[in-house]
Design a protein around this motif. Structure first.
Motif, PDB file in Angstrom:
ATOM      1  N   LYS A   1       0.833  -1.211   0.000  1.00  0.00           N
ATOM      2  CA  LYS A   1       0.000   0.000   0.000  1.00  0.00           C
ATOM      3  C   LYS A   1       0.865   1.257   0.000  1.00  0.00           C
ATOM      4  CE  LYS A   1      -4.330  -1.596   2.101  1.00  0.00           C
ATOM      5  NZ  LYS A   1      -5.234  -1.498   3.275  1.00  0.00           N
ATOM      6  N   GLU A   2       1.892   1.271   0.863  1.00  0.00           N
ATOM      7  CA  GLU A   2       2.754   2.447   0.918  1.00  0.00           C
ATOM      8  C   GLU A   2       3.489   2.646  -0.399  1.00  0.00           C
ATOM      9  OE1 GLU A   2       6.385   4.429   3.556  1.00  0.00           O
ATOM     10  OE2 GLU A   2       5.390   2.587   4.257  1.00  0.00           O
ATOM     11  N   ALA A   3       3.983   1.540  -0.985  1.00  0.00           N
ATOM     12  CA  ALA A   3       4.701   1.644  -2.251  1.00  0.00           C
ATOM     13  C   ALA A   3       3.791   2.170  -3.359  1.00  0.00           C
ATOM     14  CB  ALA A   3       5.268   0.281  -2.643  1.00  0.00           C
ATOM     15  N   GLU A   4       2.535   1.713  -3.365  1.00  0.00           N
ATOM     16  CA  GLU A   4       1.583   2.171  -4.378  1.00  0.00           C
ATOM     17  C   GLU A   4       1.247   3.640  -4.166  1.00  0.00           C
ATOM     18  OE1 GLU A   4      -2.340   0.344  -6.587  1.00  0.00           O
ATOM     19  OE2 GLU A   4      -2.085  -0.028  -4.452  1.00  0.00           O
ATOM     20  N   GLN A   5       1.046   4.040  -2.929  1.00  0.00           N
ATOM     21  CA  GLN A   5       0.729   5.440  -2.641  1.00  0.00           C
ATOM     22  C   GLN A   5       1.870   6.377  -3.050  1.00  0.00           C
ATOM     23  OE1 GLN A   5      -0.149   5.294   1.545  1.00  0.00           O
ATOM     24  NE2 GLN A   5      -2.219   4.443   1.256  1.00  0.00           N
ATOM     25  N   ARG A   6       3.095   5.905  -2.952  1.00  0.00           N
ATOM     26  CA  ARG A   6       4.260   6.721  -3.315  1.00  0.00           C
ATOM     27  C   ARG A   6       4.598   6.609  -4.800  1.00  0.00           C
ATOM     28  NH1 ARG A   6       8.696   5.343   1.283  1.00  0.00           N
ATOM     29  NH2 ARG A   6       9.997   6.505  -0.198  1.00  0.00           N
ATOM     30  N   GLY A   7       3.804   5.865  -5.547  1.00  0.00           N
ATOM     31  CA  GLY A   7       4.025   5.745  -6.986  1.00  0.00           C
ATOM     32  C   GLY A   7       5.198   4.878  -7.364  1.00  0.00           C
ATOM     33  N   LEU A   8       5.602   3.976  -6.468  1.00  0.00           N
ATOM     34  CA  LEU A   8       6.773   3.144  -6.721  1.00  0.00           C
ATOM     35  C   LEU A   8       6.427   1.806  -7.372  1.00  0.00           C
ATOM     36  CD1 LEU A   8       8.705   3.769  -3.375  1.00  0.00           C
ATOM     37  CD2 LEU A   8       9.062   4.883  -5.587  1.00  0.00           C
ATOM     38  N   ILE A   9       5.160   1.379  -7.257  1.00  0.00           N
ATOM     39  CA  ILE A   9       4.736   0.143  -7.913  1.00  0.00           C
ATOM     40  C   ILE A   9       3.385   0.368  -8.582  1.00  0.00           C
ATOM     41  CG2 ILE A   9       5.945  -1.395  -6.297  1.00  0.00           C
ATOM     42  CD1 ILE A   9       3.134  -1.987  -5.051  1.00  0.00           C
ATOM     43  N   SER A  10       3.111  -0.464  -9.549  1.00  0.00           N
ATOM     44  CA  SER A  10       1.764  -0.590 -10.105  1.00  0.00           C
ATOM     45  C   SER A  10       1.307  -2.003  -9.787  1.00  0.00           C
ATOM     46  CB  SER A  10       1.755  -0.350 -11.611  1.00  0.00           C
ATOM     47  OG  SER A  10       2.567  -1.314 -12.278  1.00  0.00           O
ATOM     48  N   ARG A  11       0.029  -2.176  -9.514  1.00  0.00           N
ATOM     49  CA  ARG A  11      -0.449  -3.514  -9.144  1.00  0.00           C
ATOM     50  C   ARG A  11      -1.843  -3.753  -9.668  1.00  0.00           C
ATOM     51  NH1 ARG A  11      -1.703  -3.214  -2.656  1.00  0.00           N
ATOM     52  NH2 ARG A  11      -2.092  -5.438  -3.059  1.00  0.00           N
ATOM     53  N   SER A  12      -2.113  -5.017  -9.947  1.00  0.00           N
ATOM     54  CA  SER A  12      -3.446  -5.466 -10.311  1.00  0.00           C
ATOM     55  C   SER A  12      -3.684  -6.756  -9.543  1.00  0.00           C
ATOM     56  CB  SER A  12      -3.540  -5.716 -11.822  1.00  0.00           C
ATOM     57  OG  SER A  12      -2.746  -6.835 -12.192  1.00  0.00           O
ATOM     58  N   HIS A  13      -4.803  -7.418  -9.811  1.00  0.00           N
ATOM     59  CA  HIS A  13      -5.048  -8.681  -9.126  1.00  0.00           C
ATOM     60  C   HIS A  13      -4.133  -9.779  -9.648  1.00  0.00           C
ATOM     61  CE1 HIS A  13      -7.449  -9.077 -12.780  1.00  0.00           C
ATOM     62  NE2 HIS A  13      -7.431 -10.381 -12.597  1.00  0.00           N
ATOM     63  N   GLU A  14      -3.419  -9.517 -10.757  1.00  0.00           N
ATOM     64  CA  GLU A  14      -2.554 -10.535 -11.351  1.00  0.00           C
ATOM     65  C   GLU A  14      -1.067 -10.255 -11.179  1.00  0.00           C
ATOM     66  OE1 GLU A  14      -3.723 -10.795 -15.422  1.00  0.00           O
ATOM     67  OE2 GLU A  14      -5.343 -12.219 -15.008  1.00  0.00           O
ATOM     68  N   THR A  15      -0.647  -8.988 -11.279  1.00  0.00           N
ATOM     69  CA  THR A  15       0.780  -8.674 -11.286  1.00  0.00           C
ATOM     70  C   THR A  15       1.099  -7.476 -10.397  1.00  0.00           C
ATOM     71  OG1 THR A  15       0.576  -7.212 -13.215  1.00  0.00           O
ATOM     72  CG2 THR A  15       1.089  -9.540 -13.634  1.00  0.00           C
ATOM     73  N   ILE A  16       2.365  -7.433  -9.974  1.00  0.00           N
ATOM     74  CA  ILE A  16       2.928  -6.302  -9.241  1.00  0.00           C
ATOM     75  C   ILE A  16       4.258  -5.971  -9.904  1.00  0.00           C
ATOM     76  CG2 ILE A  16       3.889  -5.511  -7.030  1.00  0.00           C
ATOM     77  CD1 ILE A  16       1.941  -7.482  -5.673  1.00  0.00           C
ATOM     78  N   ALA A  17       4.475  -4.710 -10.228  1.00  0.00           N
ATOM     79  CA  ALA A  17       5.693  -4.333 -10.938  1.00  0.00           C
ATOM     80  C   ALA A  17       6.160  -2.959 -10.473  1.00  0.00           C
ATOM     81  CB  ALA A  17       5.452  -4.310 -12.452  1.00  0.00           C
ATOM     82  N   PRO A  18       7.468  -2.722 -10.481  1.00  0.00           N
ATOM     83  CA  PRO A  18       7.961  -1.384 -10.164  1.00  0.00           C
ATOM     84  C   PRO A  18       7.607  -0.414 -11.286  1.00  0.00           C
ATOM     85  CG  PRO A  18       9.766  -2.762 -10.908  1.00  0.00           C
ATOM     86  CD  PRO A  18       8.569  -3.655 -10.792  1.00  0.00           C
ATOM     87  N   THR A  19       7.202   0.791 -10.937  1.00  0.00           N
ATOM     88  CA  THR A  19       6.994   1.843 -11.926  1.00  0.00           C
ATOM     89  C   THR A  19       8.356   2.388 -12.346  1.00  0.00           C
ATOM     90  OG1 THR A  19       6.896   3.534 -10.230  1.00  0.00           O
ATOM     91  CG2 THR A  19       4.809   2.471 -10.829  1.00  0.00           C
ATOM     92  N   PRO A  20       8.422   3.235 -13.374  1.00  0.00           N
ATOM     93  CA  PRO A  20       9.703   3.889 -13.692  1.00  0.00           C
ATOM     94  C   PRO A  20      10.306   4.606 -12.487  1.00  0.00           C
ATOM     95  CG  PRO A  20       8.186   4.168 -15.511  1.00  0.00           C
ATOM     96  CD  PRO A  20       7.395   3.517 -14.410  1.00  0.00           C
ATOM     97  N   LEU A  21       9.440   5.228 -11.657  1.00  0.00           N
ATOM     98  CA  LEU A  21       9.938   5.876 -10.446  1.00  0.00           C
ATOM     99  C   LEU A  21      10.493   4.832  -9.481  1.00  0.00           C
ATOM    100  CD1 LEU A  21      10.205   8.563  -8.864  1.00  0.00           C
ATOM    101  CD2 LEU A  21       7.973   8.052  -7.847  1.00  0.00           C
TER     102      LEU A  21
END
Length: 427
Positions: free
Chosen positions: A390-410
């Motif tokens: 949750k913290e990583a997503e809020q900071r824009g560091l990951i993108s996530r769906s019900h299938e995958t989790i991946a680091p964003t460019p940031l």
């Protein structure tokens, strides 16, 4: 960009000893193996991940000032090749009960400088591996090699013995930078080595570094352009870092500042993409279908058996994940392997540490990871890392769906900060 808050980034398989480690883990191998499989564990795995083999060759002609790997300058005219090959076979034999029935998909012979081995020595090593392990017919078998050790006829023999991928430690084509890095080869030898690699192997990697002592952007660009002129299937482009317990850490050379380093990194990302290379990991770029299968297994939290001086192992059992470390000094390793006790340290990865260890590897991949892989390879629910996600997503560091989790460019740019969230969560 350079991470603002770096944390220690172990190499694949590098695991400092933790509380609960045991010395001389192989003293009673039969009882030890029975206990590993039958003792109550902290997790339950429904399947085991792919298995790779890493073989460490610990000698170099000269220790480089930036190197923190387990490598030792050989003294005299030769090194004890036969004794070391005997020890490797003994190490592998005593490890077999932990991996019975599991196929090996990749082999990586690293160092040190394993290309110092004789053609007969390398052939014997691979013959022993095939005799003792169920090796896939299409297994990727990689040998690390350094310019200055290249002989066309010997490398053709390496290829005939079964090596089908070469990883060449170029680091730079620039004479001044090679001298600053303590390399034993010059620019002409570097180019000659790549020519031999390209002629002998259809699959090879070039290792280069950037942000070198007093390196300019133009000099970085010249190195990359030279590498690209050979059309290597794979490139590993590393930012020079000052690792603890190295000569560079003790006597730091003048390095480009963060802005200059970021300019180099931004340029090489763009240039490699333009040349048809996809960046699939922090420092790895490949032509289509030429990713390093061995390294992908590390980053996907697969298993690997490491044999040789200082080699590390990560093995999944149905109820636990074990890590091992062999004796580091070559003479000690040879002696202990003869005695049937090559493993110096062993510990079970705790349930609290598993999420961080998984994320430390998986978040290096640009593609990230499918959610089911976390569950399958840790035996844990994704809810165990939900606060950090949750913290990583809020900071824009990951993108996530019900299938995958991946680091964003940031997240890729500030990877250490992203990984540290899961270390904090574990603690």
């Amino acid at each position: 960009m350079i991470p603002l808050k770096p944390i220690a980034m172990p190499k694949p398989g590098a695991n400092p000893r933790r509380d609960g480690g045991t010395g001389n883990a192989g003293n009673d191998n039969g009882q030890h193996v029975i206990q590993a499989f039958t003792a109550p564990g902290h997790i339950r795995l429904t399947s085991l991940p792919p298995l790779a083999l890493y073989v460490h060759f610990p000698w170099c002609v000269r220790k480089c000032p930036y190197c923190d790997f387990n490598s030792h300058e050989w003294q005299g005219d030769t090194f004890p090749e036969e004794a070391y090959l005997d020890a490797l076979r003994a190490d592998l034999e005593q490890s077999l009960p932990l991996v019975w029935g599991r196929q090996v998909h990749t082999v990586f012979i690293g160092g040190g400088t394993p290309s110092l081995m004789s053609a007969a020595g390398l052939d014997r090593l691979l013959s022993d591996v095939r005799a003792l392990l169920p090796l896939d017919a299409d297994a990727e078998i990689t040998l690390e090699a350094n310019p200055g050790t290249f002989e066309a006829a010997r490398f053709a023999q390496f290829r005939a013995s079964g090596v089908n991928r070469l990883s060449v430690g170029i680091q730079s084509f620039n004479e001044r930078h090679l001298q600053a890095l303590g390399r034993i080869h010059d620019g002409a030898q570097a180019r000659h080595a790549v020519e031999i690699a390209a002629h002998t192997f259809d699959n090879f990697n070039l290792d280069l570094m950037f942000a070198l002592p007093q390196q300019t952007l133009a000099e970085c660009q010249a190195d990359i352009e030279t590498a690209l002129s050979f059309s290597p299937p794979h490139l590993s482009l590393y930012h020079l870092t000052l690792e603890p317990n190295t000569l560079f850490a003790k006597f730091p050379p003048p390095l480009p500042d963060d802005d200059q380093s970021a300019d180099m990194q931004d340029w090489l990302h763009a240039r490699t993409a333009e040349a048809g290379y996809a960046r699939y990991e922090v420092s790895a770029y490949a032509q289509a279908h030429r990713q390093s299968r061995h390294n992908l297994n590390y980053w996907r939290f697969g298993d690997y058996l490491g044999i040789g001086a200082g080699a590390h192992t990560k093995l999944s059992l149905p109820n636990r994940i074990l890590r091992q470390a062999r004796y580091k000094h070559p003479a000690s390793f040879i002696e202990q392997a003869r005695a049937g006790t090559p493993v110096q340290e062993e510990h079970e990865v705790s349930r609290a540490d598993l999420p961080f260890e998984f994320m430390l590897n998986a978040l290096r991949l640009v593609e990230g990871f499918p959610v089911h892989r976390f569950i399958e390879r840790t035996g844990m629910s994704l809810t165990s890392i939900e606060p950090a996600l949750k913290e990583a997503e809020q900071r824009g560091l990951i993108s996530r769906s019900h299938e995958t989790i991946a680091p964003t460019p940031l997240g890729q740019a500030f990877l250490n900060d992203l990984q540290a969230l899961f270390l904090k969560d574990a603690r």
